[in-house]
Design a protein around this motif. Sequence first.
Motif, PDB file in Angstrom:
ATOM      1  N   PHE A 161       0.819  -1.210   0.000  1.00 44.42           N
ATOM      2  CA  PHE A 161       0.000   0.000   0.000  1.00 44.42           C
ATOM      3  C   PHE A 161       0.858   1.266   0.000  1.00 44.42           C
ATOM      4  O   PHE A 161       2.014   1.249   0.437  1.00 44.42           O
ATOM      5  CB  PHE A 161      -0.953   0.019   1.201  1.00 44.42           C
ATOM      6  CG  PHE A 161      -0.268  -0.111   2.547  1.00 44.42           C
ATOM      7  CD1 PHE A 161       0.337   0.968   3.154  1.00 44.42           C
ATOM      8  CD2 PHE A 161      -0.262  -1.331   3.213  1.00 44.42           C
ATOM      9  CE1 PHE A 161       0.955   0.857   4.387  1.00 44.42           C
ATOM     10  CE2 PHE A 161       0.356  -1.459   4.442  1.00 44.42           C
ATOM     11  CZ  PHE A 161       0.964  -0.360   5.037  1.00 44.42           C
ATOM     12  N   SER A 162       0.268   2.350  -0.472  1.00 50.19           N
ATOM     13  CA  SER A 162       0.905   3.666  -0.420  1.00 50.19           C
ATOM     14  C   SER A 162       0.493   4.361   0.872  1.00 50.19           C
ATOM     15  O   SER A 162      -0.541   4.053   1.460  1.00 50.19           O
ATOM     16  CB  SER A 162       0.470   4.516  -1.615  1.00 50.19           C
ATOM     17  OG  SER A 162       0.709   3.847  -2.826  1.00 50.19           O
ATOM     18  N   PHE A 163       1.296   5.314   1.313  1.00 52.15           N
ATOM     19  CA  PHE A 163       0.916   6.117   2.473  1.00 52.15           C
ATOM     20  C   PHE A 163       1.395   7.546   2.279  1.00 52.15           C
ATOM     21  O   PHE A 163       2.255   7.830   1.435  1.00 52.15           O
ATOM     22  CB  PHE A 163       1.444   5.519   3.782  1.00 52.15           C
ATOM     23  CG  PHE A 163       2.945   5.490   3.907  1.00 52.15           C
ATOM     24  CD1 PHE A 163       3.634   6.528   4.531  1.00 52.15           C
ATOM     25  CD2 PHE A 163       3.674   4.413   3.436  1.00 52.15           C
ATOM     26  CE1 PHE A 163       5.016   6.496   4.661  1.00 52.15           C
ATOM     27  CE2 PHE A 163       5.058   4.364   3.566  1.00 52.15           C
ATOM     28  CZ  PHE A 163       5.723   5.422   4.179  1.00 52.15           C
ATOM     29  N   ILE A 164       0.829   8.438   3.075  1.00 49.67           N
ATOM     30  CA  ILE A 164       1.093   9.862   2.919  1.00 49.67           C
ATOM     31  C   ILE A 164       2.021  10.338   4.038  1.00 49.67           C
ATOM     32  O   ILE A 164       1.759  10.098   5.219  1.00 49.67           O
ATOM     33  CB  ILE A 164      -0.226  10.658   2.942  1.00 49.67           C
ATOM     34  CG1 ILE A 164      -1.116  10.200   1.781  1.00 49.67           C
ATOM     35  CG2 ILE A 164       0.036  12.159   2.840  1.00 49.67           C
ATOM     36  CD1 ILE A 164      -2.518  10.755   1.834  1.00 49.67           C
ATOM     37  N   LYS A 165       3.098  10.985   3.668  1.00 47.70           N
ATOM     38  CA  LYS A 165       4.037  11.488   4.660  1.00 47.70           C
ATOM     39  C   LYS A 165       3.395  12.613   5.469  1.00 47.70           C
ATOM     40  O   LYS A 165       2.425  13.243   5.026  1.00 47.70           O
ATOM     41  CB  LYS A 165       5.319  11.986   3.975  1.00 47.70           C
ATOM     42  CG  LYS A 165       5.088  13.164   3.054  1.00 47.70           C
ATOM     43  CD  LYS A 165       6.304  13.449   2.176  1.00 47.70           C
ATOM     44  CE  LYS A 165       7.451  14.036   2.957  1.00 47.70           C
ATOM     45  NZ  LYS A 165       8.577  14.437   2.089  1.00 47.70           N
TER      46      LYS A 165
END
Length: 377
Positions: free
Chosen positions: A193-197
């Motif tokens: 999955f992608s995540f947001i910094k």
Amino acid sequence: MKKFLLSWLLLAPLALYAQLNGSGYYRIQNSKTERYFVMVDDSAWLITTPSTQDINTGAFKLMKPFEEYVATNPASICYLSKHTNTQYNISGQGLDLYARVHSYLEFRQRSNGTYTIGGTGTAAGITLTKYLTDSSWRGESAPVKTAEGNLDDYAYWWIRPINDKYYFGFQPTIKASLDGGDSLYYAPFYASFSFIKNSNVNAYYVSEVRDGYALIHDFAYTIPGVTPVIVECKSDVATDNKVNLAISTVTASGNKLKGVYFCNDVEAYTEHRNVTAYNPNTMRVLGRAPDGRLAFVKSSSLVYIPANTCYLPVPAGSPDVIYVVHEIPDGIEVVKASETKTKQRGVYSLSGQRLGDTAEGLQKGVYVVDGRKVVIK
């Protein structure tokens, strides 16, 4: 009016408990034992075998408690893709159910908000529907089991959307200094999955390895999935390092890191061994150098690359310690600290922080002395 009110009351429990709301990231939790699905393998899922007439559920095991084993484990996060109102595909961490067996799971919600999760498989002319269930009340970890009918409380599941309560957060274990700055917390990471910094969490990829240095770059906003990265946190407490998950098709071009989804060496759980052996001649793992700086180092004890982490492939004969830097020094002049005691116009870290007039007493590392990059040994 009474008819409308009665209809609303009948529908209210489902609206109140409705957790599976289309495609997205979720966790799956047993309503009886409170254990969560964790992906430990990418094979042997929902296959009917004529000899046992059962369904192999070996890609998952069940774990709790949440804070200790689940909140920081990327393998506990499933992506559920909606096919029909009740049929979903389940994927994540290299596992894709439909791609393997061409079958969807049936998620059917009960009046109290829990779900039954059923799967159908066919082999040798036998078609069988089984429901996923937990095995027992005791223990923190257990395999997923199946039941054909007469379901009990162990066969009912909560579908938990990823939110502030059922969060994903990082719990890094490496405390080190990057580019001579303050010590922060770091972890090698690999997830589908992608995540947001955010202000507490950042991530880097490696674009070049040269002269004992690994050159890193950070991401503008979203850290893409299926991308091995170095995660940087200001804290080692998971609740301080919560991130929002995302869907992104962006890739990190030229990333030198390699990721590992699974480290499954327990055949009793999965009937399928899935490991990546550590080779000290051709691999370096993220760690802390003797001088306290962040580096990829040779391990003397590692047997397998841990699940959901990454490593740096290197040619045989590479240095035992490869420093992580934002800039690889070119034309470095190696000097001794005693040779820089006089006629100095200032010593600075690579991040621009002034450290004094002379290099005397500095720890080993790379500095800017009178406008030149030097290595203090």
